[in-house]
Design a protein around this motif. Sequence first.
Motif, short mmCIF file in Angstrom:
data_model
loop_
_atom_site.label_atom_id
_atom_site.label_comp_id
_atom_site.label_asym_id
_atom_site.label_seq_id
_atom_site.Cartn_x
_atom_site.Cartn_y
_atom_site.Cartn_z
N PRO A 294 51.97 56.90 31.38
CA PRO A 294 52.14 56.15 32.62
C PRO A 294 50.85 56.07 33.44
N VAL A 295 50.04 57.12 33.39
CA VAL A 295 48.77 57.08 34.13
C VAL A 295 47.89 55.96 33.60
N VAL A 296 47.72 55.90 32.29
CA VAL A 296 46.87 54.88 31.69
C VAL A 296 47.49 53.49 31.84
N SER A 297 48.81 53.39 31.81
CA SER A 297 49.41 52.07 31.99
C SER A 297 49.12 51.54 33.40
N VAL A 298 49.10 52.42 34.38
CA VAL A 298 48.79 51.98 35.76
C VAL A 298 47.30 51.65 35.89
N THR A 299 46.44 52.54 35.40
CA THR A 299 45.00 52.26 35.53
C THR A 299 44.60 51.02 34.73
N SER A 300 45.18 50.84 33.56
CA SER A 300 44.89 49.65 32.75
C SER A 300 45.37 48.39 33.45
N SER A 301 46.50 48.48 34.13
CA SER A 301 47.00 47.32 34.88
C SER A 301 46.05 46.95 36.01
N VAL A 302 45.52 47.95 36.69
CA VAL A 302 44.56 47.68 37.76
C VAL A 302 43.30 47.04 37.18
N HIS A 303 42.81 47.57 36.06
CA HIS A 303 41.62 46.99 35.42
C HIS A 303 41.89 45.56 34.96
N ALA A 304 43.05 45.34 34.37
CA ALA A 304 43.39 43.99 33.88
C ALA A 304 43.51 43.00 35.04
N LEU A 305 44.11 43.43 36.14
CA LEU A 305 44.21 42.55 37.31
C LEU A 305 42.83 42.27 37.89
N ALA A 306 41.97 43.27 37.96
CA ALA A 306 40.61 43.07 38.46
C ALA A 306 39.85 42.09 37.57
N ASN A 307 40.00 42.23 36.24
CA ASN A 307 39.35 41.30 35.32
C ASN A 307 39.88 39.88 35.49
N LEU A 308 41.18 39.75 35.65
CA LEU A 308 41.77 38.43 35.85
C LEU A 308 41.25 37.79 37.13
N LEU A 309 41.22 38.54 38.21
CA LEU A 309 40.73 38.00 39.49
C LEU A 309 39.26 37.62 39.39
N ARG A 310 38.47 38.44 38.70
CA ARG A 310 37.04 38.12 38.53
C ARG A 310 36.87 36.86 37.70
N THR A 311 37.67 36.71 36.66
CA THR A 311 37.60 35.51 35.83
C THR A 311 37.98 34.28 36.64
N CYS A 312 39.03 34.39 37.45
CA CYS A 312 39.49 33.25 38.24
C CYS A 312 38.47 32.87 39.32
N ARG A 313 37.73 33.83 39.85
CA ARG A 313 36.74 33.55 40.90
C ARG A 313 35.47 32.92 40.35
N THR A 314 35.21 33.10 39.07
CA THR A 314 33.99 32.56 38.48
C THR A 314 34.15 31.05 38.30
N PRO A 315 33.19 30.26 38.80
CA PRO A 315 33.29 28.81 38.61
C PRO A 315 33.31 28.45 37.13
N GLY A 316 34.11 27.44 36.77
CA GLY A 316 34.29 27.05 35.37
C GLY A 316 33.02 26.66 34.68
N ALA A 317 32.14 25.94 35.36
CA ALA A 317 30.90 25.48 34.73
C ALA A 317 29.93 26.63 34.47
N ASP A 318 30.02 27.68 35.29
CA ASP A 318 29.10 28.82 35.14
C ASP A 318 29.70 29.94 34.31
N PHE A 319 30.90 29.73 33.78
CA PHE A 319 31.60 30.83 33.13
C PHE A 319 30.97 31.17 31.79
N VAL A 320 30.68 32.44 31.64
CA VAL A 320 30.26 33.01 30.36
C VAL A 320 31.06 34.28 30.21
N ASP A 321 31.72 34.46 29.08
CA ASP A 321 32.60 35.62 28.92
C ASP A 321 31.81 36.88 28.57
N GLN A 322 30.93 37.25 29.47
CA GLN A 322 30.15 38.47 29.33
C GLN A 322 30.85 39.60 30.06
#
Length: 189
Positions: A153-181
């Motif tokens: 359960p600890v890792v499921s919560v921390t992984s969820s936070v990381h996954a949400l942070a990654n999703l938000l960062r991906t969504c904030r990146t402009p499409g034309a400038d997006f590089v999946d680095q």
Amino acid sequence: MIQALSNGLARVERAAVRLLVVALPIMILVNVFGRFFKTPIFWLDELAVLMMVWLAMLGLSITLKSRDAVAVTLVTGAVPPTARKTLQVLSDLVVLGFCLALIVLCYRWFNPLLLINSDFNIETFAADSFNYIYQEPTETLGVPKFWFWLILPVVSVTSSVHALANLLRTCRTPGADFVDQPEPRPLAE
């Protein structure tokens, strides 16, 4: 705020991984010498195996945070940046969905509400749920296994936070400038 929480959790996870990476060989070496001198410490073997599981689970969470997992980039490398961003958002959503599903499964497995309603009486809990998670001891340590299973359960919560942070960062990146680095890491890690 989610990004800061994810970064803080990743620092704690990395520190725990460092500790485990140092402790595991020491435990194994102590037991190797114990076996050589005909005085093995059997519980040390079991503890080493359980710690390896913790190491793998924490490593999973760190890998999700840094996006360092093995990936097949044949499709993403062949499409324009806007489509690449769409694929990355879909990938982030799948990872987040998996992590949230793992939280739900851990909640159902540990069933904290029933445990509380049973007044933390594990016999009552087991009789009501046919779930013996809190009663099953480790083979040589004699400690209830659920203490080691709490990593899930600890890792499921921390992984969820990381996954949400990654999703938000991906969504904030402009499409034309997006590089999946992956996100750059500070040198101090």
